[in-house]
Design a protein around this motif. Structure first.
Motif, PDB file in Angstrom:
ATOM      1  N   ALA A   1      -1.919  -5.976   0.145  1.00 27.85           N
ATOM      2  CA  ALA A   1      -0.914  -4.670  -0.288  1.00 27.85           C
ATOM      3  C   ALA A   1      -1.439  -3.414  -0.209  1.00 27.85           C
ATOM      4  N   LEU A   2      -2.621  -3.089  -0.676  1.00 30.31           N
ATOM      5  CA  LEU A   2      -3.221  -2.008  -0.532  1.00 30.31           C
ATOM      6  C   LEU A   2      -3.580  -1.440   0.760  1.00 30.31           C
ATOM      7  N   LEU A   3      -3.930  -2.351   1.716  1.00 26.12           N
ATOM      8  CA  LEU A   3      -4.057  -2.004   3.014  1.00 26.12           C
ATOM      9  C   LEU A   3      -2.846  -1.574   3.715  1.00 26.12           C
ATOM     10  N   ARG A   4      -1.603  -2.139   3.459  1.00 30.72           N
ATOM     11  CA  ARG A   4      -0.341  -1.927   3.706  1.00 30.72           C
ATOM     12  C   ARG A   4       0.215  -0.248   3.086  1.00 30.72           C
ATOM     13  N   LEU A   5      -0.265  -0.381   1.906  1.00 28.57           N
ATOM     14  CA  LEU A   5       0.307   1.227   1.353  1.00 28.57           C
ATOM     15  C   LEU A   5      -0.583   2.353   1.953  1.00 28.57           C
ATOM     16  N   LEU A   6      -1.733   1.910   2.165  1.00 26.67           N
ATOM     17  CA  LEU A   6      -2.686   2.939   2.708  1.00 26.67           C
ATOM     18  C   LEU A   6      -2.228   3.534   4.027  1.00 26.67           C
ATOM     19  N   LYS A   7      -1.507   2.615   4.875  1.00 24.55           N
ATOM     20  CA  LYS A   7      -1.027   3.123   5.971  1.00 24.55           C
ATOM     21  C   LYS A   7       0.256   3.774   5.864  1.00 24.55           C
ATOM     22  N   HIS A   8       1.017   3.545   4.860  1.00 24.20           N
ATOM     23  CA  HIS A   8       2.548   3.885   4.798  1.00 24.20           C
ATOM     24  C   HIS A   8       2.737   5.107   3.812  1.00 24.20           C
ATOM     25  N   VAL A   9       1.605   5.212   2.714  1.00 22.05           N
ATOM     26  CA  VAL A   9       1.875   6.339   1.776  1.00 22.05           C
ATOM     27  C   VAL A   9       0.683   6.820   1.222  1.00 22.05           C
ATOM     28  N   GLY A  10      -0.515   6.689   1.764  1.00 23.77           N
ATOM     29  CA  GLY A  10      -1.882   7.010   1.590  1.00 23.77           C
ATOM     30  C   GLY A  10      -2.148   8.414   1.745  1.00 23.77           C
ATOM     31  N   LYS A  11      -2.666   9.139   1.053  1.00 23.97           N
ATOM     32  CA  LYS A  11      -2.852  10.440   0.968  1.00 23.97           C
ATOM     33  C   LYS A  11      -4.569  10.649   1.175  1.00 23.97           C
ATOM     34  N   GLN A  12      -4.995  11.528   2.078  1.00 24.85           N
ATOM     35  CA  GLN A  12      -6.352  11.759   2.481  1.00 24.85           C
ATOM     36  C   GLN A  12      -6.784  12.816   1.313  1.00 24.85           C
ATOM     37  N   THR A  13      -7.878  12.408   0.352  1.00 22.19           N
ATOM     38  CA  THR A  13      -8.203  13.381  -0.332  1.00 22.19           C
ATOM     39  C   THR A  13     -10.076  13.324  -0.237  1.00 22.19           C
ATOM     40  N   PRO A  14     -10.629  14.422  -0.755  1.00 26.73           N
ATOM     41  CA  PRO A  14     -12.063  14.465  -0.719  1.00 26.73           C
ATOM     42  C   PRO A  14     -12.750  13.139  -0.907  1.00 26.73           C
ATOM     43  N   GLY A  15     -12.508  12.648  -2.062  1.00 26.00           N
ATOM     44  CA  GLY A  15     -12.968  11.170  -2.468  1.00 26.00           C
ATOM     45  C   GLY A  15     -12.303  10.176  -1.715  1.00 26.00           C
ATOM     46  N   GLY A  16     -11.654  10.039  -0.747  1.00 22.07           N
ATOM     47  CA  GLY A  16     -11.059   8.928  -0.107  1.00 22.07           C
ATOM     48  C   GLY A  16      -9.564   8.940   0.289  1.00 22.07           C
ATOM     49  N   VAL A  17      -8.913   8.074   0.311  1.00 20.76           N
ATOM     50  CA  VAL A  17      -7.555   7.640   0.342  1.00 20.76           C
ATOM     51  C   VAL A  17      -6.712   7.591  -0.998  1.00 20.76           C
ATOM     52  N   GLU A  18      -5.805   8.166  -1.511  1.00 17.65           N
ATOM     53  CA  GLU A  18      -5.085   8.075  -2.662  1.00 17.65           C
ATOM     54  C   GLU A  18      -3.662   7.457  -2.467  1.00 17.65           C
ATOM     55  N   VAL A  19      -3.570   6.480  -3.419  1.00 20.19           N
ATOM     56  CA  VAL A  19      -2.133   5.926  -3.461  1.00 20.19           C
ATOM     57  C   VAL A  19      -1.726   5.871  -4.701  1.00 20.19           C
ATOM     58  N   LEU A  20      -0.464   6.767  -4.917  1.00 16.45           N
ATOM     59  CA  LEU A  20       0.134   6.925  -6.060  1.00 16.45           C
ATOM     60  C   LEU A  20       1.107   5.985  -6.491  1.00 16.45           C
ATOM     61  N   LEU A  21       0.422   4.883  -7.339  1.00 15.25           N
ATOM     62  CA  LEU A  21       0.814   3.532  -7.923  1.00 15.25           C
ATOM     63  C   LEU A  21       0.317   3.233  -9.007  1.00 15.25           C
ATOM     64  N   SER A  22       1.020   2.811  -9.938  1.00 14.97           N
ATOM     65  CA  SER A  22       0.737   2.241 -11.101  1.00 14.97           C
ATOM     66  C   SER A  22       0.053   1.024 -11.108  1.00 14.97           C
ATOM     67  N   ARG A  23      -0.784   0.374 -12.215  1.00 12.83           N
ATOM     68  CA  ARG A  23      -1.199  -0.881 -11.842  1.00 12.83           C
ATOM     69  C   ARG A  23      -0.003  -1.928 -12.160  1.00 12.83           C
ATOM     70  N   GLU A  24       0.930  -1.660 -13.089  1.00 15.56           N
ATOM     71  CA  GLU A  24       2.274  -2.431 -13.158  1.00 15.56           C
ATOM     72  C   GLU A  24       2.733  -2.533 -11.847  1.00 15.56           C
ATOM     73  N   GLU A  25       3.011  -1.515 -11.169  1.00 11.19           N
ATOM     74  CA  GLU A  25       3.548  -1.516  -9.815  1.00 11.19           C
ATOM     75  C   GLU A  25       2.852  -2.408  -8.930  1.00 11.19           C
ATOM     76  N   LEU A  26       1.740  -2.073  -8.796  1.00  8.10           N
ATOM     77  CA  LEU A  26       0.875  -3.143  -7.979  1.00  8.10           C
ATOM     78  C   LEU A  26       1.049  -4.571  -8.178  1.00  8.10           C
ATOM     79  N   ALA A  27       1.165  -4.990  -9.526  1.00 10.38           N
ATOM     80  CA  ALA A  27       1.166  -6.017 -10.076  1.00 10.38           C
ATOM     81  C   ALA A  27       2.394  -6.818  -9.659  1.00 10.38           C
ATOM     82  N   GLN A  28       3.511  -5.896  -9.852  1.00  8.46           N
ATOM     83  CA  GLN A  28       4.935  -6.459  -9.371  1.00  8.46           C
ATOM     84  C   GLN A  28       4.972  -6.647  -7.676  1.00  8.46           C
ATOM     85  N   MET A  29       4.392  -5.606  -6.950  1.00  9.65           N
ATOM     86  CA  MET A  29       4.299  -5.925  -5.519  1.00  9.65           C
ATOM     87  C   MET A  29       3.575  -7.186  -5.175  1.00  9.65           C
ATOM     88  N   THR A  30       2.605  -7.770  -5.839  1.00  7.86           N
ATOM     89  CA  THR A  30       1.744  -8.837  -5.466  1.00  7.86           C
ATOM     90  C   THR A  30       2.017  -9.964  -6.334  1.00  7.86           C
TER      91      THR A  30
END
Length: 127
Positions: free
Chosen positions: A83-112
């Motif tokens: 799920a995180l790999l899919r999200l990185l492709k679709h909505v990931g934002k490059q930041t100095p610390g890596g790739v950021e996905v604006l998603l709560s843990r609760e939303e990630l739990a629901q998605m998976t």
């Protein structure tokens, strides 16, 4: 979750205009909307639009089938990773610390198909 340029709320049955989803913006955005009657006129005038809509819906169906298979057959850690790999492709934002996905843990739990506790434990372990 959809990213920039993705179609949202594409009607599957172009005869009956009913909405099957809702949208919530996670950040400031712009949306192009068409009235249903105007879309019908465009489909008649430009058949390629109908083909494109069919392709979008086919791709979404394939993705949903894959996600259903994952929930039914994969362990939680692999489902979350996929799920995180899919999200990185679709909505990931490059930041100095890596790739950021604006998603709560609760939303990630629901998605998976798991619990907030399991997601928190897993992400802490991965950290």
């Amino acid at each position: 979750m959809n990213g920039s340029g993705d179609a949202v709320g594409v009607p599957g049955d172009l005869v009956a205009c009913s909405h099957t989803c809702s949208a919530r913006a996670m950040e400031q955005c712009r949306a192009l909307t068409w009235e249903y009657a105007r879309l019908q006129n465009l489909l008649g005038e430009y058949p390629q639009i109908r083909k494109n809509i069919s392709q979008i819906l086919s791709n979404r169906l394939n993705e949903l089938e894959e996600r259903f298979r994952e929930v039914a057959t994969e362990k939680v850690a692999k489902r979350v990773a996929l799920a995180l790999l899919r999200l990185l492709k679709h909505v990931g934002k490059q930041t100095p610390g890596g790739v950021e996905v604006l998603l709560s843990r609760e939303e990630l739990a629901q998605m998976t198909g798991t619990t907030l506790f399991t997601i928190s434990r897993l992400l802490s372990k991965w950290e």
